[in-house]
Design a protein around this motif. Sequence first.
Motif, PDB file in Angstrom:
ATOM      1  N   PRO A  64      25.155  92.017 118.770  1.00 27.27           N
ATOM      2  CA  PRO A  64      23.855  91.600 118.448  1.00 27.27           C
ATOM      3  C   PRO A  64      23.026  90.442 117.751  1.00 27.27           C
ATOM      4  CG  PRO A  64      24.673  93.919 117.470  1.00 27.27           C
ATOM      5  CD  PRO A  64      25.390  93.136 118.339  1.00 27.27           C
ATOM      6  N   GLU A  65      24.028  91.003 116.340  1.00 26.19           N
ATOM      7  CA  GLU A  65      23.140  89.557 115.305  1.00 26.19           C
ATOM      8  C   GLU A  65      23.594  88.450 115.540  1.00 26.19           C
ATOM      9  OE1 GLU A  65      27.685  88.885 114.528  1.00 26.19           O
ATOM     10  OE2 GLU A  65      26.775  90.547 115.796  1.00 26.19           O
ATOM     11  N   LYS A  66      24.809  87.582 116.745  1.00 25.17           N
ATOM     12  CA  LYS A  66      24.540  86.428 117.469  1.00 25.17           C
ATOM     13  C   LYS A  66      23.992  85.972 118.173  1.00 25.17           C
ATOM     14  CE  LYS A  66      28.859  86.332 116.455  1.00 25.17           C
ATOM     15  NZ  LYS A  66      29.310  85.300 115.681  1.00 25.17           N
ATOM     16  N   LEU A  67      23.137  87.253 118.808  1.00 24.63           N
ATOM     17  CA  LEU A  67      21.671  86.690 119.852  1.00 24.63           C
ATOM     18  C   LEU A  67      20.071  87.163 119.104  1.00 24.63           C
ATOM     19  CD1 LEU A  67      22.514  90.254 122.563  1.00 24.63           C
ATOM     20  CD2 LEU A  67      22.920  87.707 122.928  1.00 24.63           C
ATOM     21  N   LEU A  68      21.019  87.713 117.663  1.00 34.05           N
ATOM     22  CA  LEU A  68      19.195  87.374 117.017  1.00 34.05           C
ATOM     23  C   LEU A  68      19.603  86.032 116.545  1.00 34.05           C
ATOM     24  CD1 LEU A  68      19.081  90.925 115.751  1.00 34.05           C
ATOM     25  CD2 LEU A  68      17.573  89.783 117.214  1.00 34.05           C
ATOM     26  N   ILE A  69      20.423  85.914 115.781  1.00 34.77           N
ATOM     27  CA  ILE A  69      20.460  84.501 115.936  1.00 34.77           C
ATOM     28  C   ILE A  69      20.098  83.516 116.063  1.00 34.77           C
ATOM     29  CG2 ILE A  69      22.268  82.988 114.038  1.00 34.77           C
ATOM     30  CD1 ILE A  69      24.050  85.125 112.507  1.00 34.77           C
ATOM     31  N   LYS A  70      20.180  82.982 116.979  1.00 36.44           N
ATOM     32  CA  LYS A  70      20.012  82.002 118.094  1.00 36.44           C
ATOM     33  C   LYS A  70      18.921  82.080 118.596  1.00 36.44           C
ATOM     34  CE  LYS A  70      21.059  80.883 122.819  1.00 36.44           C
ATOM     35  NZ  LYS A  70      19.920  80.554 123.357  1.00 36.44           N
ATOM     36  N   TRP A 102      18.836  81.608 105.406  1.00 34.83           N
ATOM     37  CA  TRP A 102      20.578  82.427 104.835  1.00 34.83           C
ATOM     38  C   TRP A 102      21.061  82.354 105.608  1.00 34.83           C
ATOM     39  CZ3 TRP A 102      18.478  86.219 100.728  1.00 34.83           C
ATOM     40  CH2 TRP A 102      17.247  85.780  99.270  1.00 34.83           C
ATOM     41  N   ASN A 103      20.678  82.815 107.116  1.00 39.31           N
ATOM     42  CA  ASN A 103      22.765  82.557 107.348  1.00 39.31           C
ATOM     43  C   ASN A 103      22.796  81.203 108.138  1.00 39.31           C
ATOM     44  OD1 ASN A 103      20.238  84.763 109.015  1.00 39.31           O
ATOM     45  ND2 ASN A 103      22.423  85.385 109.674  1.00 39.31           N
ATOM     46  N   ASN A 104      22.180  80.289 107.278  1.00 34.24           N
ATOM     47  CA  ASN A 104      23.068  78.255 107.231  1.00 34.24           C
ATOM     48  C   ASN A 104      23.260  78.086 105.411  1.00 34.24           C
ATOM     49  OD1 ASN A 104      22.286  78.236 110.351  1.00 34.24           O
ATOM     50  ND2 ASN A 104      20.182  78.152 109.491  1.00 34.24           N
ATOM     51  N   ASN A 105      23.441  79.135 104.816  1.00 29.39           N
ATOM     52  CA  ASN A 105      23.846  78.768 103.728  1.00 29.39           C
ATOM     53  C   ASN A 105      24.960  79.369 103.047  1.00 29.39           C
ATOM     54  OD1 ASN A 105      22.478  81.182 102.003  1.00 29.39           O
ATOM     55  ND2 ASN A 105      20.806  80.081 101.331  1.00 29.39           N
ATOM     56  N   GLY A 106      25.177  80.410 103.541  1.00 35.43           N
ATOM     57  CA  GLY A 106      26.225  80.662 102.589  1.00 35.43           C
ATOM     58  C   GLY A 106      26.337  82.540 102.712  1.00 35.43           C
TER      59      GLY A 106
END
Length: 283
Positions: free
Chosen positions: A112-118, A128-132
């Motif tokens: 589910p987190e990948k669905l939300l990230i997209k 912050w999902n892109n910065n480690g």
Amino acid sequence: MSKPAETDASATNHDDFRLSITQALGDQLAAALDKLTPAPLTEANLNRLGDRAGVYQLYRNGEFVYVGKADKSLPTRILKHLRKVSGRQGISLAEMTFTCLYVAEDFSALAPEKLLIKHYKEQGQIRWNNNGFGNNDPGKRRDETVVKANHFDALFRIDLERVISGFKPGTMALSKVLARVSAEAPYTFRYEKKKTGAAYKREVEIPDHELTIAQMLGLIARSLPTEWQIAVLPGRVIMYPDNRRDYPSVWRYYRGEQILDVEPEIGEVGEIPEEPDAVEDDD
């Protein structure tokens, strides 16, 4: 056997129907989360949560910065983020709020987190999902990596001036001091645990007053053999018998009686990969 009909791009009376179940799930999850009111990121608020799987959002000063999941326990997972933020310079827990949504445990198989990230990346959110931010300690192989300027660790260095608790005045074995600091520090303190010789049998004299982590690292360094050092990276502290080698992104060394503040090498802004052995938001 008849050939499948080809779609005429110019036709207006027929078309192909494409159903994206995953996109629908992502949109529904996002809609459910968006209805929630963020609460301050405090241990008291986390203690009110059920010990269940789910997804969550983090906000800083009202900006939606991170989305993640907990396969087993939302409060346990979010507490890790609370501790991480609490041990950083340039940021305060008072700036942080969160929301979360319980989901069935078997729902985690759908990521589910990948669905939300997209969903949210398409809207230019969750920086912050892109910065480690969600990565764990990558291990020794990354200690010599140059930290990028947009990495969470470069933006918010670890805070060595935090008071460390749990120590009583008197003599304490170095091995126990290391274990206590590692447990109490709100960031990784990684040290050699195999080729230690007699180094950890030494004793440390704990003074009768509060100590910051910086002061405790100084006490530890003065107890170590000559070839050992403590190196402070933007996001963690390491201690090894490495003949006092230099690391590119270190900003402080503890070498015996010496405390050396140095200018760290910080790389250009760039893509920050998820660490392969530290899957983001995996309990």
